[in-house]
Design a protein around this motif. Structure first.
Motif, PDB file in Angstrom:
ATOM      1  N   UNK A   1      56.811  39.590  37.330  1.00 36.99           N
ATOM      2  CA  UNK A   1      55.179  40.164  37.583  1.00 36.99           C
ATOM      3  C   UNK A   1      54.772  40.423  39.166  1.00 36.99           C
ATOM      4  N   UNK A   2      54.027  40.741  39.013  1.00 37.38           N
ATOM      5  CA  UNK A   2      53.354  41.091  39.952  1.00 37.38           C
ATOM      6  C   UNK A   2      52.123  40.965  40.546  1.00 37.38           C
ATOM      7  N   UNK A   3      51.628  41.010  41.478  1.00 39.74           N
ATOM      8  CA  UNK A   3      49.988  40.552  41.670  1.00 39.74           C
ATOM      9  C   UNK A   3      49.222  42.078  42.205  1.00 39.74           C
ATOM     10  N   UNK A   4      48.337  41.588  40.629  1.00 41.96           N
ATOM     11  CA  UNK A   4      47.763  42.537  40.530  1.00 41.96           C
ATOM     12  C   UNK A   4      46.230  42.944  41.398  1.00 41.96           C
ATOM     13  N   UNK A   5      45.732  41.487  41.771  1.00 38.35           N
ATOM     14  CA  UNK A   5      44.685  41.360  42.598  1.00 38.35           C
ATOM     15  C   UNK A   5      44.401  40.397  43.180  1.00 38.35           C
ATOM     16  N   UNK A   6      44.778  40.775  44.747  1.00 37.62           N
ATOM     17  CA  UNK A   6      43.024  39.791  45.521  1.00 37.62           C
ATOM     18  C   UNK A   6      42.666  39.670  45.663  1.00 37.62           C
ATOM     19  N   UNK A   7      41.877  38.386  45.547  1.00 35.37           N
ATOM     20  CA  UNK A   7      40.193  38.387  46.238  1.00 35.37           C
ATOM     21  C   UNK A   7      40.018  38.318  47.077  1.00 35.37           C
ATOM     22  N   UNK A   8      38.823  38.979  47.687  1.00 41.16           N
ATOM     23  CA  UNK A   8      38.318  39.434  48.640  1.00 41.16           C
ATOM     24  C   UNK A   8      36.869  38.766  49.089  1.00 41.16           C
ATOM     25  N   UNK A   9      36.324  38.540  50.416  1.00 35.77           N
ATOM     26  CA  UNK A   9      35.187  38.730  50.597  1.00 35.77           C
ATOM     27  C   UNK A   9      34.100  39.410  49.680  1.00 35.77           C
ATOM     28  N   UNK A  10      34.272  40.372  49.497  1.00 38.12           N
ATOM     29  CA  UNK A  10      33.487  40.845  48.511  1.00 38.12           C
ATOM     30  C   UNK A  10      33.924  41.225  47.107  1.00 38.12           C
ATOM     31  N   UNK A  11      34.875  40.190  47.038  1.00 43.20           N
ATOM     32  CA  UNK A  11      35.251  40.040  45.397  1.00 43.20           C
ATOM     33  C   UNK A  11      34.223  38.955  45.734  1.00 43.20           C
ATOM     34  N   UNK A  12      33.947  37.978  46.939  1.00 38.82           N
ATOM     35  CA  UNK A  12      33.585  36.533  46.269  1.00 38.82           C
ATOM     36  C   UNK A  12      32.009  36.827  46.773  1.00 38.82           C
ATOM     37  N   UNK A  13      31.656  37.517  47.038  1.00 33.37           N
ATOM     38  CA  UNK A  13      30.290  37.856  47.474  1.00 33.37           C
ATOM     39  C   UNK A  13      29.626  38.590  45.991  1.00 33.37           C
ATOM     40  N   UNK A  14      30.338  38.688  45.957  1.00 33.43           N
ATOM     41  CA  UNK A  14      29.721  40.188  44.002  1.00 33.43           C
ATOM     42  C   UNK A  14      29.339  38.769  43.201  1.00 33.43           C
ATOM     43  N   UNK A  15      30.865  38.012  42.904  1.00 38.68           N
ATOM     44  CA  UNK A  15      30.906  36.800  42.052  1.00 38.68           C
ATOM     45  C   UNK A  15      30.882  36.039  42.239  1.00 38.68           C
ATOM     46  N   UNK A  16      29.553  35.621  43.386  1.00 42.45           N
ATOM     47  CA  UNK A  16      28.789  34.164  43.693  1.00 42.45           C
ATOM     48  C   UNK A  16      28.130  33.954  42.770  1.00 42.45           C
ATOM     49  N   UNK A  17      27.155  34.584  42.016  1.00 40.67           N
ATOM     50  CA  UNK A  17      26.566  34.810  41.827  1.00 40.67           C
ATOM     51  C   UNK A  17      26.538  34.130  39.903  1.00 40.67           C
ATOM     52  N   UNK A  18      27.552  35.053  39.491  1.00 38.33           N
ATOM     53  CA  UNK A  18      28.492  34.903  38.222  1.00 38.33           C
ATOM     54  C   UNK A  18      29.300  33.002  38.222  1.00 38.33           C
TER      55      UNK A  18
ATOM     56  N   UNK B   1      44.154  42.489  34.671  1.00 39.05           N
ATOM     57  CA  UNK B   1      44.541  42.902  33.183  1.00 39.05           C
ATOM     58  C   UNK B   1      44.674  42.294  32.099  1.00 39.05           C
ATOM     59  N   UNK B   2      45.014  40.300  32.618  1.00 41.16           N
ATOM     60  CA  UNK B   2      45.320  39.824  31.334  1.00 41.16           C
ATOM     61  C   UNK B   2      43.978  39.435  31.252  1.00 41.16           C
ATOM     62  N   UNK B   3      42.708  39.577  31.669  1.00 43.31           N
ATOM     63  CA  UNK B   3      41.458  38.549  30.901  1.00 43.31           C
ATOM     64  C   UNK B   3      41.016  38.899  29.930  1.00 43.31           C
ATOM     65  N   UNK B   4      40.650  39.379  29.140  1.00 40.65           N
ATOM     66  CA  UNK B   4      40.895  39.030  27.848  1.00 40.65           C
ATOM     67  C   UNK B   4      42.276  38.595  26.801  1.00 40.65           C
ATOM     68  N   UNK B   5      43.125  38.415  27.397  1.00 36.71           N
ATOM     69  CA  UNK B   5      43.625  36.999  26.618  1.00 36.71           C
ATOM     70  C   UNK B   5      43.803  35.885  27.024  1.00 36.71           C
TER      71      UNK B   5
ATOM     72  N   UNK C   1      39.698  26.574  29.985  1.00 34.11           N
ATOM     73  CA  UNK C   1      38.511  27.778  30.730  1.00 34.11           C
ATOM     74  C   UNK C   1      38.994  27.873  32.196  1.00 34.11           C
ATOM     75  N   UNK C   2      39.067  26.788  33.041  1.00 31.82           N
ATOM     76  CA  UNK C   2      39.424  26.579  34.022  1.00 31.82           C
ATOM     77  C   UNK C   2      40.531  27.268  34.170  1.00 31.82           C
ATOM     78  N   UNK C   3      41.666  27.077  33.609  1.00 27.52           N
ATOM     79  CA  UNK C   3      43.027  28.235  33.347  1.00 27.52           C
ATOM     80  C   UNK C   3      42.448  29.113  33.810  1.00 27.52           C
ATOM     81  N   UNK C   4      41.954  30.032  32.439  1.00 28.38           N
ATOM     82  CA  UNK C   4      41.779  31.359  32.180  1.00 28.38           C
ATOM     83  C   UNK C   4      40.879  31.864  33.197  1.00 28.38           C
ATOM     84  N   UNK C   5      40.368  31.381  33.835  1.00 26.31           N
ATOM     85  CA  UNK C   5      39.009  31.465  35.131  1.00 26.31           C
ATOM     86  C   UNK C   5      40.354  32.055  35.535  1.00 26.31           C
ATOM     87  N   UNK C   6      40.682  31.254  36.310  1.00 29.94           N
ATOM     88  CA  UNK C   6      41.998  31.300  37.232  1.00 29.94           C
ATOM     89  C   UNK C   6      43.041  32.300  37.474  1.00 29.94           C
ATOM     90  N   UNK C   7      43.079  32.588  35.766  1.00 24.44           N
ATOM     91  CA  UNK C   7      44.531  33.746  35.497  1.00 24.44           C
ATOM     92  C   UNK C   7      43.600  34.653  36.478  1.00 24.44           C
TER      93      UNK C   7
END
Length: 227
Positions: free
Chosen positions: A1-18, A167-171, A155-161
């Motif tokens: 298993x490899x790390x597909x995505x590392x959250x960064x500041x841009x991601x945080x700003x983009x997802x801030x509203x959500x 890639x596994x968000x729908x799962x 839901x907490x676990x799903x959101x973090x994962x």
């Protein structure tokens, strides 16, 4: 298993509203569900008692329930940490988003006294009769319906994962949804309990993702300054 995505500041700003808007929407839906709680619980009870050819569906819900159970969630987190070494220093945020959501839901249960569908009058009773005051004074779980601890945990676990492995968000979303359906069709919770719990899980999970991204950004800044 490899790390597909590392959250960064841009991601945080983009997802801030959500991070705020999605829980608010889920809480509003929970309020709206009060109008259908009783008939939905009645239908769910009937479906459970007359499974017939739908029995495999209920068995699937039973298997998925572990995703929202503390021990099942712990196994998932342990698997992630063991298979992805880069998660060994981030497991605290994963656990925080998962168990923090479940603990908050359980704390609210101690304040809001609401009977579970299986302990409620689904024939002549009203939805307001399921709410029976404030502060739990009994140890029985029959009056700990609001909100769903299993759903909040899932839901907490799903959101973090999903934040760590897009890639596994729908799962992950599917697993959390199955947990919510399991709680409804097993007469453990009303739909409003499940949607309120989903809002809690999303809020805590996304806040932990944000905290993780802030920590990583500070670490990157420190590395750059040292160079």
């Amino acid at each position: 298993m490899t790390l597909e995505h590392v959250p960064n500041s841009a991601d945080s700003e983009r997802h801030g509203l959500a991070r705020i808007a999605v829980p608010l929407v889920l809480f509003v839906i929970a309020i709206g569900c009060l109008t259908i709680d009783i008939p939905t619980a009645r239908l769910a009870h009937w479906c459970f008692e007359h499974q017939g050819y739908a029995k495999p569906i209920f068995e699937c819900l039973d298997r998925a329930e572990a995703f929202g159970h503390a021990f099942g969630a712990l196994l998932v987190i342990t698997t992630v940490v063991l298979l992805d070494p880069r998660m060994r220093y981030r497991w605290g945020w994963i656990a925080g988003g998962t168990f923090g959501a479940g603990l908050l839901a359980n704390a609210i249960k101690l304040v809001v006294v609401r009977t579970r569908p299986r302990a409620s009058d689904l024939i002549d009773g009203s939805v307001w009769q399921t709410f029976q005051g404030w502060i739990q004074r009994e140890s029985s779980s029959g009056k700990q319906s609001f909100p769903s601890g299993h759903t909040a945990t899932a839901v907490g676990l799903a959101v973090v994962l999903a934040g760590l492995y897009p890639r596994g968000k729908w799962l992950f979303a599917t697993m959390a949804t199955l947990v919510g359906l399991h709680r409804i069709f097993h007469s453990a919770h009303f739909p409003s309990d499940v949607f309120a719990a989903a809002g809690i899980g999303w809020l805590i999970g996304s806040c932990c993702l944000y905290g993780d991204s802030r920590r990583l950004n500070r670490a990157d800044s420190s590395d750059q300054l040292s160079v």
